[in-house]
Each structure stands twice: as C-alpha cells, then as structure tokens.
Design an enzyme around this catalytic site. Structure first.
Site, PDB file in Angstrom:
ATOM      1  N   HIS A 165     140.138 -25.176  13.924  1.00 53.57           N
ATOM      2  CA  HIS A 165     140.284 -23.960  13.126  1.00 53.57           C
ATOM      3  C   HIS A 165     141.732 -23.474  13.160  1.00 53.57           C
ATOM      4  O   HIS A 165     142.350 -23.240  12.104  1.00 53.57           O
ATOM      5  CB  HIS A 165     139.348 -22.879  13.686  1.00 53.57           C
ATOM      6  CG  HIS A 165     139.477 -21.542  13.025  1.00 53.57           C
ATOM      7  ND1 HIS A 165     138.591 -21.084  12.080  1.00 53.57           N
ATOM      8  CD2 HIS A 165     140.400 -20.545  13.175  1.00 53.57           C
ATOM      9  CE1 HIS A 165     138.956 -19.886  11.672  1.00 53.57           C
ATOM     10  NE2 HIS A 165     140.057 -19.530  12.330  1.00 53.57           N
ATOM     11  N   GLU A 166     142.272 -23.337  14.360  1.00 50.08           N
ATOM     12  CA  GLU A 166     143.649 -22.839  14.477  1.00 50.08           C
ATOM     13  C   GLU A 166     144.647 -23.855  13.922  1.00 50.08           C
ATOM     14  O   GLU A 166     145.682 -23.476  13.361  1.00 50.08           O
ATOM     15  CB  GLU A 166     143.972 -22.507  15.941  1.00 50.08           C
ATOM     16  CG  GLU A 166     143.098 -21.414  16.550  1.00 50.08           C
ATOM     17  CD  GLU A 166     143.163 -20.086  15.813  1.00 50.08           C
ATOM     18  OE1 GLU A 166     144.141 -19.853  15.076  1.00 50.08           O
ATOM     19  OE2 GLU A 166     142.232 -19.273  15.958  1.00 50.08           O
ATOM     20  N   HIS A 175     145.136 -23.290  10.292  1.00 46.51           N
ATOM     21  CA  HIS A 175     146.155 -22.262  10.028  1.00 46.51           C
ATOM     22  C   HIS A 175     147.555 -22.868  10.146  1.00 46.51           C
ATOM     23  O   HIS A 175     148.432 -22.615   9.314  1.00 46.51           O
ATOM     24  CB  HIS A 175     146.029 -21.125  11.041  1.00 46.51           C
ATOM     25  CG  HIS A 175     144.925 -20.158  10.764  1.00 46.51           C
ATOM     26  ND1 HIS A 175     144.754 -19.554   9.539  1.00 46.51           N
ATOM     27  CD2 HIS A 175     143.950 -19.658  11.571  1.00 46.51           C
ATOM     28  CE1 HIS A 175     143.712 -18.731   9.603  1.00 46.51           C
ATOM     29  NE2 HIS A 175     143.208 -18.786  10.811  1.00 46.51           N
ATOM     30  N   GLU A 233     141.790 -17.183   5.614  1.00 41.97           N
ATOM     31  CA  GLU A 233     140.976 -17.933   6.566  1.00 41.97           C
ATOM     32  C   GLU A 233     140.356 -19.199   5.975  1.00 41.97           C
ATOM     33  O   GLU A 233     139.642 -19.919   6.673  1.00 41.97           O
ATOM     34  CB  GLU A 233     139.866 -17.031   7.119  1.00 41.97           C
ATOM     35  CG  GLU A 233     140.358 -15.884   7.984  1.00 41.97           C
ATOM     36  CD  GLU A 233     140.971 -16.348   9.298  1.00 41.97           C
ATOM     37  OE1 GLU A 233     140.557 -17.408   9.802  1.00 41.97           O
ATOM     38  OE2 GLU A 233     141.865 -15.647   9.813  1.00 41.97           O
TER      39      GLU A 233
END
Length: 696
Positions: A477-478, A481, A506
């Site tokens: 997930h990170e 980003h 997101e």
C-alpha cells in the site's frame, strides 16, 4: 501553495536544493559528507535554524521577483518554487530543534499566505490566455483557490480572524497528538496466567500483596500491566481468550485520552467558523469544494448507498460471529460484544482455513518482501529498484536504506528512503512522506522526486524481521504511494505524485494492495525463511478465503468512519451535539454492533485531523482500485503492457490533469458516475461483484 501547507502541518519544512538531471546515470553517485536526507545543513540539530534561514531567504528572493510582475509563466514557476522551498519533510530524531524551526517557518508561511502581491500575481496569471500549457493554467487556478481558502480575498478583519483560527487549529492538532502519546491508558491484570506467553513482550510485570489467612502472612502475586495503545490493544483483543481481560482492555483503550473530547469540540468549532467566514455552510463543504465529490450531499448520498448495499451481508457476518461465540462459550443467551469481534473472527478464520499466522509469516522475511518490490517494478515498468550508498551523515538511523528507481533509457527516476523497522521513539504506524516533489527546471533538467517510506515492522532481531500478511499488504500500500511520487513527471511540484485531489490520492496505494494478494505475484518473492520453499498456492488460497470471510464487516466499518467524519464536520446545530452521541447514533444506525457507554474511540482517531471531511476518499479509492484491477491489471498483473497503461495514463500525471479525465482515459466507461446536481462518485459495480454484494 496553502494546500500543501495545510496537509503537512506539524512536520518540519525543508527543501532539497540539489537538481538532478533527468537522464542521469544510476552509476554516478558521488559520496560526499552531507546531512540528513542530503541536506548539508542538517549535520546536527542546530542546522535546522540555518536550514530555515536559507529557505526564507530564497523564498524572499522569489517574492521580490514576483513583485516585478514578470510573465504569467514565470509567475507560476516562481510560485511553484516557493512551495518547493517550504515543502515539509518528516524528522523526529531532533524534535526540539525541529519544533523551533517549524514555528519559525510557520510564521513565514503566514506572511506568504496573506501576501496580496502574490495573490494579485496569481490572478493575473490565471486570466492570461498566453499560458501555453494546460498544466500551467491548472496550476494558476489551484494556486488562487488555495490562497482564497486561506481567506486572502477577505477584508482585513475577517482575514485576521481566519489566520488566528488557523493558528488555533495547529495548536489543537498538536495537543491532540500529545494527548494520544501521553495517555495511552493501561489495565492491570491479575494473575499473570491470564495473559498468553506469546504476548508477554507487550506487557510489564507488576506485583501486589496477597494475604494467606494470617495478618502477617503476605505473598507477592504477579500480574501484568497492559498499555492500551492501539497496537498492543489490537493484539490483546485478537489473542486473549479471557473475555474479562478483553473487556477491560477494550474499555480502557477506547476511553482515552479523555482530554481530546474537548480538543475535538474546539477543533470542530474552529473549522466550522473558518468555513462560514469564507462563505461555506460547513467545513465539509469548504473541504470538498475542489474535489471530485464537490459537495457533502454527494458524499453522503454515496455513503448511504454503500451502507445499504453492504448491510445485508454484514448482518449475516454478525450473526455468524454471534452463533460461533454461543457455540464456543456455551452461553446461548449472551450478547455479542465489541471486544468479541477480533477474537472470534480470528478463531473462525483459522478454523475454517487452517491458517496459522506464524506459518504465513515464515514466507515473508522483510528482505524477501523488498525483493518482491524490485520484481514488481521491473516487471511492470522495466525499471530497477536497487540500494545505493548513503553519504556520511545522510541517514538518521543505521536501519535506513536508500533506493534508486532507475530506467535503462531515462536514467534515475527518483529516490526512496526505506525506514521499516520499529524502534523506541519512532514515528508510529506506517506512512509515505514526500520529501521533494518532481518538477521541471528547464528543457534539459528535471528535479527528481525524493520520498521516504516509514513503517514499524517489529522483531527482536532487525536482521530477521518476518512480516505477517497484513504487514505485507501495508508495505505494498505505502509502496503504491511511493510509486505515484517517483513515477510522476509533472512540470510543477505542486502536482507531483500524491499531490492530487483528496478523493484520488489513495487510489494507487489501494490498487497495489491487490498485488500483495495475487499468487502470480507472491510466488516471485515469498519464500520460506529457512528452506527457501516458494509459498504454496493452497496456502495463498486459504489466506484469500480468510480475507473474504468478514469483508463486509470491514467495509461497513470504513463506511461508518466516513459517515462520522462527514457528520462531525458537516452543518452544525446550536448548541453543538457532543461527539460521543454523534458517533454512538451513527454506529447504531449503520451497523449491528453495540456502542459501549462511556467509550470514545474517536479521541485518538487522527484521521479526523488529517482528513477532516475527507475520510470518504478511502472508499472512493477502494472502488476505483477495484475497477482498475479488474479491468486493467487482473488478466496479466505483471506485464509491461499493464505497467505502461498505469504509468502513462495515470501515475506520471500526478495532479496535473483533471482526475476524472485520468480515470476515464485509463479505464474507459464504468469507473465513474456523474451526479445530476454536479459531483462525481465511483461506479461500485466491480467492488460489489468482487465481494458478492447486491447493488441497492
């Protein structure tokens, strides 16, 4: 500019002054002594003051330049450089000096955000038809909107009040975080045997005197004190069979810090007053105006639709948990309590799918997971992701790694600091920090993006960290980003990477979570830490099945959080309702779970500060990511064609293009719905199909 300032409140502002050539060679890394993150001033704590001096001096030069009213293109470029000069980065190792520096730069930002010369220059640029690119025109528009959201267009008296309220809000946010840190809560459990041995690392031994019948015959009884901060509380609720221990921990952990009830009331009132002064009915309307949703009515309509859609399946899951509890406990009349959920759902998952978390984690050594990120970017984008040397003084801890994303034809694309292991005093949780945004310096030069990915993966030995699968999902997930930041190629850092509208930000991170669950991806890197065996496909299928078991309950929880966020920052009654009753009423309306009297878990829900009226964006992202995965990635998730579509049609544009256009260009029809009164919501079809939900 002020949008960046608001998003980064509370961290230290800084700028990387080194410009990297777009086609630089990955092999040419000159290792000279430097300071933290490559800032030469940050060799010691006192360097923060010199660092801020330089940022203010350079910004002052740019303000003077804009005062001369150069061409519109030069105004926008100079404004973007000002934002670049005062962009924030995360540093916690030098708290005292960093705080002082932050206070000084915030004072200077007050000058920038109330400078009518800058405002008039931006208005001039926005009205100028000679701005050659769509991105430049978009930058001019958003710079004006951001300044006006700070009240610069208001009469002096109102502007002064807005500025005071913004300072009050900054102080309230600081108080909120300090209260969470200083008051985690704790419970004392006797005897010690009530806490499983594998949780002893989370607790502190304590002793009390016990009498054995005689006045003089005393013994020391051992117990444990549990600090009920979120991570420890989560472990207790998942793993302790004693329902009374779970109840005590739940009640205490969700009843602190009490001081934040008052802090939240003041924060809500201050944000509401700002919105009304500027001309909005509520803070939610103020916050959503420039987003895809555009209004609270659109968001609430979307959330109510989602709530109705998920409710039948969530109710079925609730009943299944309750029935399981009755069977296990033998108490046919007992209620299902909030402190039961994590424990019994964990048992149900492990019994249904025979999933042992320790077995799963044995296939995910942290070093192998980093290799997985390398495989991912090489397969999708044809780039390498390799560790490069840190200059002396550049790192803030020996665990930190510096990685370079490199394309064989384009050269270095950007740099990523990885700080993944937990340690005392470190920033809690997991997050992506944009240290420096990408921007075009000239036709030949591009300022490469630099980001940091901070996590807290724990092990007694940092060289043998093994992740549970939820941590693997968090890492991906990170990293989503980070890729958004590293692969963007915008002319202005104002739009670099994750600097997009709230309800798009997101989406890449949620999309890359899918990669952490797909066996075709996992088999490329998930290997047993001792045998080297590739993770078995049947084990992954069991993990996927366990994930699906209570997916509706988890989605319902996220919908509840978003509804609470909208309600707290929506139109206000007079007098204001207390936040506990708002949270309790919404929980009763939209879930089958009880609200426990006296608890107020939202007093450490920091998203109310960071995403005020914007938490719904996680649900937008969940819907968008589901559609992108199912229509673009699922068939061949690791192909260069898939990666090319993601990069060229989505990631590389950051916030430089209209978000709806980006999504439509990438997917085509079936990702957005346009509301009659204006505003955009996601199409929920793919998510409903994926979860087996019936659209309402």
């Amino acid at each position: 500019m002020s949008a960046l300032i608001r998003r980064a409140a509370g961290k230290v502002r800084a700028n990387l002054n080194t410009t990297h050539h777009y086609r630089a060679s990955a092999a040419l890394h000159i290792i000279n002594e430097t300071g933290l993150y490559g800032f030469h001033h940050l060799k010691n704590p006192k360097g923060f003051q010199r660092f801020v001096d330089d940022a203010i001096d350079r910004s002052g030069e740019l303000v003077d330049y804009i005062t001369g009213m150069p061409s519109s293109a030069e105004i926008i470029r100079a404004m973007d450089e000002i934002s670049d000069t005062v962009v924030l980065l995360y540093l916690r190792e030098f708290v005292d000096e960093a705080t002082k520096a932050s206070m000084r730069i915030n004072e200077y930002l007050h000058f920038l955000n109330t400078n009518h010369i800058l405002y008039n220059a931006v208005i001039k640029a926005e009205r100028d038809s000679d701005l050659l690119t769509m991105e430049a025109r978009r930058a001019a528009h958003f710079l004006r909107v951001d300044l006006e959201k700070g009240g610069i267009h208001l009469p002096n008296e109102k502007l002064g009040r807005v500025n005071q309220l913004n300072m009050d809000i900054a102080q309230l946010c600081t108080m909120f975080y300090e209260n969470v840190s200083h008051d985690p809560g704790h419970v004392d459990i006797f005897p010690a045997s009530r806490i499983p041995k594998h949780l002893h690392h989370l607790v502190k031994p304590i002793y009390r005197s016990t009498s054995l019948g005689s006045r003089d015959n005393h013994m020391k009884e051992k117990g444990f004190q549990i600090a009920t901060e979120p991570s420890s509380l989560s472990s207790i609720l998942q793993n302790v069979s004693d329902s009374e221990v779970r109840k005590m921990a739940y009640l205490q952990g969700n009843s602190v810090p009490k001081a934040n009830l008052g802090v939240l009331d003041k924060l809500i009132a201050a944000r509401h007053e700002i919105a009304q002064i500027i001309g909005y009915k509520s803070y939610a309307e103020y916050a959503l105006h420039s987003n895809m949703a555009s209004s609270p009515d659109v968001v609430l309509s979307f959330l109510i639709e989602m709530s109705k859609t998920v409710r039948p399946m969530a109710n079925e899951e609730f009943k299944a948990i309750w029935d399981f509890k009755r069977e296990k406990s033998g108490q046919l009349c007992g209620d299902l309590e909030p402190w039961d959920e994590a424990y019994f759902t964990g048992l149900m998952k492990s019994s249904t799918y025979n999933s042992d978390l320790s077995v799963v984690s044995s296939y995910f050594p942290l070093s192998q997971c980093i290799e997985g990120l390398k495989v991912l970017v090489e397969s999708l984008f044809g780039v390498t992701f390799n560790r490069i040397p840190l200059a002396p003084g550049e790192s803030w801890h020996p665990d930190v790694m510096k990685m370079c994303l490199h394309h064989p034809d384009e050269g270095d694309l950007g740099y990523l600091y990885l700080d993944l292991n937990s340690r005392k005093g470190k920033y809690p949780g997991c997050a992506h920090f944009a240290i420096k945004g990408g921007r075009r310096i000239s036709e030949l030069e591009y300022q490469l993006p630099v980001v940091a990915l901070v996590c807290n993966f724990s092990s007694r030995n940092s060289s043998s960290v093994r992740l549970n699968h939820s941590e693997v999902e968090t890492l991906f997930h990170e990293f989503g980003h980070a890729l958004h930041s590293l692969l963007s190629r915008t002319d202005y850092q104002h739009f670099s990477g994750t600097r997009v509208v709230f309800d798009l930000a997101e989406t890449p991170s949620n999309l890359f979570e899918y990669y952490a669950w797909d066996y075709r991806v996992l088999r490329t890197f998930a290997r047993h830490y001792s045998t080297g065996e590739v993770i078995p496909e049947k084990l992954v299928e069991s993990m996927q099945g366990a994930k699906r078991m209570f997916a509706a309950t988890e989605l319902q929880r996220q919908i509840l959080y978003a509804l609470i966020d909208q309600k707290l920052f929506g139109e206000q009654t007079c007098p204001m309702r207390d936040t506990i009753s708002v949270v309790a009423d919404l929980k009763r309306q939209h879930t089958s779970w009880k609200h426990t009297e006296g608890t107020h878990w939202h007093t450490r829900f920091s998203h109310l500060l960071n995403y005020g009226a914007g938490y719904y964006s996680y649900l937008y992202a969940k819907c968008f990511a589901s559609t992108i995965w199912n229509k673009i990635c699922k068939e061949d998730p690791l192909s260069l064609d898939t990666g090319s579509a993601l990069r060229t049609k989505f990631l590389q544009h950051g916030g430089a293009k209209d978000p709806a256009s980006l999504l439509n260009d990438l997917v085509g029809d079936g990702i957005l719905r346009y509301c009659d009164g204006g505003g955009i919501v996601p199409d929920i079809t793919c998510l409903c199909d994926e979860m087996g939900l019936v659209k309402r």
